[in-house]
Structures are given as structure tokens and as C-alpha cells.
Write an enzyme that holds these catalytic residues in place. Structure first.
Site, PDB file in Angstrom:
ATOM      1  CG  HIS A  64      11.031 -42.582 -19.488  1.00 45.77           C
ATOM      2  ND1 HIS A  64      10.980 -41.211 -19.372  1.00 45.77           N
ATOM      3  CD2 HIS A  64      12.332 -42.876 -19.728  1.00 45.77           C
ATOM      4  CE1 HIS A  64      12.195 -40.698 -19.546  1.00 45.77           C
ATOM      5  NE2 HIS A  64      13.036 -41.686 -19.753  1.00 45.77           N
ATOM      6  CG  ASP A 101      14.564 -33.061 -28.870  1.00 44.91           C
ATOM      7  OD1 ASP A 101      15.119 -33.834 -29.675  1.00 44.91           O
ATOM      8  OD2 ASP A 101      14.690 -33.146 -27.629  1.00 44.91           O
ATOM      9  CD1 TRP A 127      14.124 -37.011 -27.920  1.00 46.13           C
ATOM     10  CD2 TRP A 127      12.470 -38.152 -26.943  1.00 46.13           C
ATOM     11  NE1 TRP A 127      14.475 -38.337 -27.925  1.00 46.13           N
ATOM     12  CE2 TRP A 127      13.479 -39.066 -27.333  1.00 46.13           C
ATOM     13  CE3 TRP A 127      11.332 -38.643 -26.308  1.00 46.13           C
ATOM     14  CZ2 TRP A 127      13.377 -40.439 -27.108  1.00 46.13           C
ATOM     15  CZ3 TRP A 127      11.228 -40.017 -26.085  1.00 46.13           C
ATOM     16  CH2 TRP A 127      12.245 -40.894 -26.478  1.00 46.13           C
ATOM     17  CB  THR A 128       6.935 -33.355 -27.950  1.00 46.89           C
ATOM     18  OG1 THR A 128       6.375 -34.401 -27.149  1.00 46.89           O
ATOM     19  CG2 THR A 128       7.070 -33.819 -29.382  1.00 46.89           C
ATOM     20  CD  GLU A 129      11.337 -33.966 -23.128  1.00 50.77           C
ATOM     21  OE1 GLU A 129      11.358 -33.817 -24.382  1.00 50.77           O
ATOM     22  OE2 GLU A 129      12.051 -34.797 -22.534  1.00 50.77           O
ATOM     23  NE  ARG A 161       8.498 -37.413 -21.759  1.00 50.46           N
ATOM     24  CZ  ARG A 161       9.725 -37.740 -22.177  1.00 50.46           C
ATOM     25  NH1 ARG A 161      10.011 -37.725 -23.474  1.00 50.46           N
ATOM     26  NH2 ARG A 161      10.643 -38.140 -21.320  1.00 50.46           N
ATOM     27  CG  ASP A 186       8.070 -40.763 -21.346  1.00 47.74           C
ATOM     28  OD1 ASP A 186       8.477 -40.638 -20.174  1.00 47.74           O
ATOM     29  OD2 ASP A 186       8.837 -40.904 -22.315  1.00 47.74           O
ATOM     30  CD  GLU A 216      16.605 -40.487 -20.122  1.00 47.30           C
ATOM     31  OE1 GLU A 216      17.426 -39.588 -20.373  1.00 47.30           O
ATOM     32  OE2 GLU A 216      15.384 -40.337 -20.283  1.00 47.30           O
TER      33      GLU A 216
HETATM   34  C1  ACM Z   1      16.128 -40.991 -24.745  1.00 49.52           C
HETATM   35  O1  ACM Z   1      16.396 -39.944 -25.334  1.00 49.52           O
HETATM   36  N1  ACM Z   1      15.918 -40.984 -23.441  1.00 49.52           N
HETATM   37  C2  ACM Z   1      16.033 -42.244 -25.446  1.00 49.52           C
END
Ligand code: ACM
Length: 540
Positions: free
Chosen positions: A247, A407, A455-457, A147, A176, A314
Site C-alpha cells: 500500500h 464501509d 475504508w473510503t474507496e 482513498r 496508501d 496486503e
Molecule cells: C485491510 O482491510 N486491508 C486492513
């Protein structure tokens, strides 16, 4: 400040009188068989800050004596500091290295700097005995470099920070929808075309705003070799993740034939510029399987870790429902539905990896449609997936998003620089228990350990990652390493007291942590808290 304010808390520590051993220009290091990498690490790290040569010496002459003692567990160590110097024994090479981390803490916070503040200062280690071993064998942290790309130097620094906290698994999220980050020689377009995007959603997914600057980057195979070797020297396994079959839009952008071409025109898909769950997933075709076998073949050459992460999270099934090709595949394989098609995908790589002596690990969605025989599960949507998997005899890494997604915001209100997700304070993380009560003792043995995920969004750079990771990663490392009582009985006041010393270490390391009092004291004046900034993206 007390030098015995160790983090993570060791199993046993006792102060052996008032004295301390002083290092000087004659202090040498003897390295018993197998301990040479730790001797090198000590010479490099402590040598730089103390400006002492710390030369190799024989055991009889050296004041810092490293050895393997097979009577200890592989990651256990015993550290004794007396008037004759420092005796550090580990059950294996890793144990010696974790003991060296403790030794650095005992030298005081300035030992975490890269150069001395004043020439010729005295470096002393208090007389002490520490006996220590970790609770879990998997003490992990995941960094999403897809991300937002973290240049290699930041990755190496992150690995150093994991080592300083006795964490031993670096889960490297390398692909991703928003970018592909590892060079694959046989598929050059993955990095030529899919490692950059033209713009990026500003803020979280509900935002209407974009940052119109291109963003991207990737690691060459030599970069990866360097990262893996650097981690290996610090007894950290690098577990790569290539996320499939969801993803995957960046890969589909580079190679449109990987997508469901009978449903949409995949040749027009960009590297994704927003966040969330993406409908454009891989097609369940032989072309896709062969392609990813090619990717994993190169990855296995680069990453020696037993576990290889294949994502599996997802993955919306809408395109497979509409795709005649996917439906034909379901029929041909005698599958019940699209969930089983996803399982078929994962099973394929479970078998493929097992045949090559590796093990597959995936996010807990890989349970849907049936778990592949050898698969291990990263339980992220809560404990549920991990409980189901462990009860079925599968190995599990507990990383529930409600607890250890770092995050997520650290305080209520909108003052946090990254104000997304569940509120998880430092104390919440300290009271996280990786093994849920629903598991019997035998089932709980399948909990390999625990992992914190970043997670780095909305973490655009190293400073943001530092802020989200710290100080909570310090609480997390104690959960993963130390033998703590049940959550309600944990002595958080004592942890906070020791954190006062640990903040000084983080300062010396240059970590941009969240200040314990919050980021912006001036914003907390009455009437100012939570005031929306005009034009700012909404928070989730
Ligand atoms: C995830 O947070 N989608 C693994």
C-alpha cells in the site's frame, strides 16, 4: 422519548423521582483538579446551545460539580442529579468527560445542536443516578483519509462524533497507494507530488469507469497538532497509520528509489487511481528503512500515542521474488522466504519504536513469517489472527471485516449508495462479540478492545462516511462500552427503542445517517428493486 434512553447503555441507571434540575443564568461549574478540560468542553458545547454562561465557580457555589474520585476506575464515572444540582465524579479525567457525554444526552436531543431553536427555553436534567464504566479500554474507529481525503474540519467533526459515542481511539489511516496525507518536512515530495491523483476509479475495483477529476489534499504538521490536541481534550488517542511495505505506491511515486527498481521502472508509477491490492511494494533496502525512520521520527513528534500503526496488510511478494536485491537480502539475513522478509521489515520498526518508548501495531498479516516481539495485532481478516496473537501473548484489537467494516453494505440488494462487501445490518453490528470463545480468560485479557473501520474507496465525501458509519457506530459503541450478554441474548428490541431517541440526537448533530427504513423507499416498489442503472459500475 425517554431521556434515560442512553446510548451506550450505562452499567447502572436509576431514575430518582419525577423532578429535574433546571439550569439557569446562575448555574456555574466547579472543576476539581484535573477536570478543567471537561469544564471547558461543557461551557463551550452546552454554553453555545443554551446561551447560558456556565461560569467557573467554587464547589460551594456551583450547581455542576466536577471532581475526580480515585476510588473509581480511570474511565468510570458516577453522575447524580438532585435538587442541589449535578455531581459528576470520574475515576480519572477521562471518566469525568464520559460522564459529561451522558449529561448532554440527559438534556435532550436539542442539546446536540450548536445554537438554540428559541431564546430562553428551559434546560432541565432529570433526577437520576448513573454509575458507569467501559468494558474495553480500546474503543476505536478507523477512518481512511487516503482513498478519499477528508478535509480537517471533517476530521474534527468525526472526532466529536466519536466522543459523543464514548469511543476513545481514532485510528488515522494516513497513507496508501492512492495518496499521502501528512506533511513530512524532510520529504516534501510526499505531499507535493503524492497527495493528489489525476483521476479516480468510479465504483468498486471491477468497474471500467473513471472519474476524471483530480482528487487529493493533505494535513500540515500544524493541522495534525490541532487534530491531536482536539482529540486529546476529548480523551481520544490518535493512532496514526503509515502503511508499509505494501500500500505504498503514492510514496514510491514521490520517491521512486523506495520501490523495487531492479524489477520495474518505478519512476513511471503514478499515484494509484484504482482500488485493490497493488503489486508495487517497498524494496527491502537500507534506503527504505532509513527513509521510513525519518517519516516516523517526525510522526513521533506529532503523535503522543503509545501505539503507532505500520499497516503490514496486503503486501504481495511477487516483486521480492523477482528482485535480485530482495533475494540477496533474504540470503544475507538467513531468512527462509519472502514472508520472513516482511517480518524482518516489521521487526525492524518494532525494535525502532520500542527503543523510543512506543509500541507497534499492525494488521494481522504481520503474523506471517513470525510476529515481532512487541507487536500488537489489528485482527481484520476475521478472528483468526487475533486468536493466534492472543494465544502467543500479544495484544489484539478485534476488528473483523465480516463484522465491523462499516464501509460494507447495510442491506442486501443494490439500493444502498455504497453497495459493497458483506451485508452487515444495524442488528448484526449490535450482536458482534469482540472476544471469541476460543480464548481462555487469561488469553482474552490480551484483547485490548475493538474497532470499527471505515475504508473510503467508494465513500467520496463526508456524507457517504456519515451514511456508512451511522447508525451502525451507535450499535458498535454499545458493544465496545457496555457489558452486554452473549450475542443471541442481547435485547435488540430495547436498543432499537433507545435508538428512536438517538436518531433525534444524530439529527440535531446533522449526521447523514442511513434512515432505518432504507435510503430510497420509492426504489423498493416491486420490479424496481435492484434494477441496474445503465452505465453504473458493477458492485462487489
Ligand atoms: C485491510 O482491510 N486491508 C486492513
Amino acid at each position: 422519548m425517554d431521556l434515560l434512553d442512553l446510548i451506550p447503555a450505562p452499567r447502572h441507571v436509576s431514575s430518582d423521582g419525577d423532578g429535574s434540575y433546571v439550569l439557569d443564568s446562575g448555574t456555574g461549574i466547579s472543576a476539581g483538579a484535573g477536570t478543567e478540560p471537561t469544564a471547558r468542553w461543557l461551557r463551550g458545547t452546552l454554553g453555545a446551545v443554551t446561551e447560558l454562561p456556565l461560569p467557573p465557580q467554587t464547589e460551594g457555589a456551583a450547581a455542576i460539580r466536577l471532581a475526580i474520585d480515585p476510588s473509581l476506575g480511570a474511565e468510570s464515572y458516577r453522575l447524580r442529579v438532585t435538587e442541589t444540582g449535578v455531581d459528576l465524579a470520574g475515576g480519572g479525567a477521562a471518566g469525568v468527560f464520559w460522564g459529561a457525554q451522558t449529561l448532554r444526552q440527559l438534556l435532550g436531543p436539542d442539546a446536540f445542536r450548536r445554537a438554540p431553536l428559541t431564546a430562553g427555553r428551559q434546560w432541565a436534567v432529570p433526577y437520576v443516578t448513573v454509575e458507569d464504566s467501559p468494558r474495553f479500554g480500546w474503543r476505536g474507529a478507523m477512518l481512511d483519509v487516503a482513498r478519499h481525503f477528508m478535509p480537517k474540519d471533517g476530521v474534527l467533526r468525526f472526532i466529536d462524533l466519536l466522543a459523543a459515542h464514548k469511543l476513545n481511539v481514532f485510528h488515522f489511516h494516513l497513507s496508501d497507494d492512492q495518496g499521502w496525507r501528512v506533511e513530512i518536512k524532510r520529504y516534501p515530495k510526499l505531499t507535493q507530488d503524492a497527495s493528489w491523483r489525476t483521476r479516480t476509479k468510479w465504483g468498486h475495483r471491477a468497474s471500467e469507469l473513471w472519474d476524471d477529476k483530480p482528487h487529493g489534499g493533505f494535513y500540515t504538521q500544524d493541522d495534525i497538532r490541532e487534530i491531536v490536541a482536539y482529540a486529546h481534550a476529548r480523551h481520544i488517542a490518535v493512532v496514526p497509520e503509515i502503511d508499509l511495505p505494501g500500500h505504498s505506491q503514492a510514496a514510491i511515486h514521490a520517491y521512486p528509489e523506495l520501490g523495487n527498481t531492479d524489477v520495474i521502472d518505478t519512476s513511471s508509477l503514478p499515484v494509484w487511481d484504482t482500488w485493490g491490492i497493488n503489486p508495487n511494494v517497498l524494496a527491502p533496502t537500507d534506503t527504505t528503512l532509513r527513509f521510513y525512520e525519518g517519516v516516523f521520527e517526525e510522526l513521533l513528534d506529532l503523535f503522543p500515542s503509545t501505539f503507532i500503526h505500520v499497516g503490514g496488510d496486503e503486501c504481495p511478494k511477487d516483486q521480492w521474488r523477482q528482485s535480485p536485491t530482495a533475494q540477496a537480502r533474504i540470503k544475507e539475513l538467513g531468512l527462509k522466504d519472502e514472508d520472513e522478509l516482511q517480518s524482518w521489515f516489521i521487526r525492524h520498526f518494532d525494535t525502532w519504536l520500542s527503543e523510543r518508548g512506543r509500541r507497534l501495531i499492525g494488521w494481522d498479516e504481520i503474523l506471517e513469517g513470525g510476529l515481532a516481539p512487541g507487536a500488537a495485532v489489528s485482527s481484520w481478516r476475521g478472528y483468526g489472527g487475533g486468536i493466534t496473537a492472543a494465544k502467543a501473548g500479544h495484544d489484539v484489537v478485534m476488528c473483523p471485516e465480516q463484522q465491523v467494516y462499516l464501509d460494507h453494505r447495510q442491506a442486501p440488494g443494490d439500493d444502498e449508495p455504497v453497495p459493497i462487501g458483506f451485508v452487515r445490518t444495524l442488528e448484526d453490528v449490535y450482536r458482534f462479540e469482540p472476544v471469541p470463545p476460543q480464548l481462555t480468560e487469561a488469553e482474552a485479557r490480551h484483547v485490548l478492545g475493538t474497532q470499527a473501520n471505515l475504508w473510503t474507496e467508494v465513500m467520496e465525501n463526508q456524507q457517504r462516511v456519515d451514511y456508512q458509519a451511522f447508525p451502525r457506530l451507535a450499535a458498535f459503541c454499545e458493544v465496545a462500552w457496555s457489558e452486554l450478554p452473549a450475542p443471541a441474548e442481547r435485547d435488540y428490541a430495547d436498543f432499537e427503542r433507545r435508538m428512536a431517541s438517538h436518531f433525534r440526537r444524530l439529527d440535531a448533530l446533522g449526521v447523514g445517517y442511513r434512515p432505518p427504513s432504507g435510503p430510497l423507499p420509492w426504489q423498493r416498489r416491486p420490479g424496481v428493486l435492484g434494477r441496474p442503472i445503465e452505465g453504473a459500475p458493477p458492485n462487489v
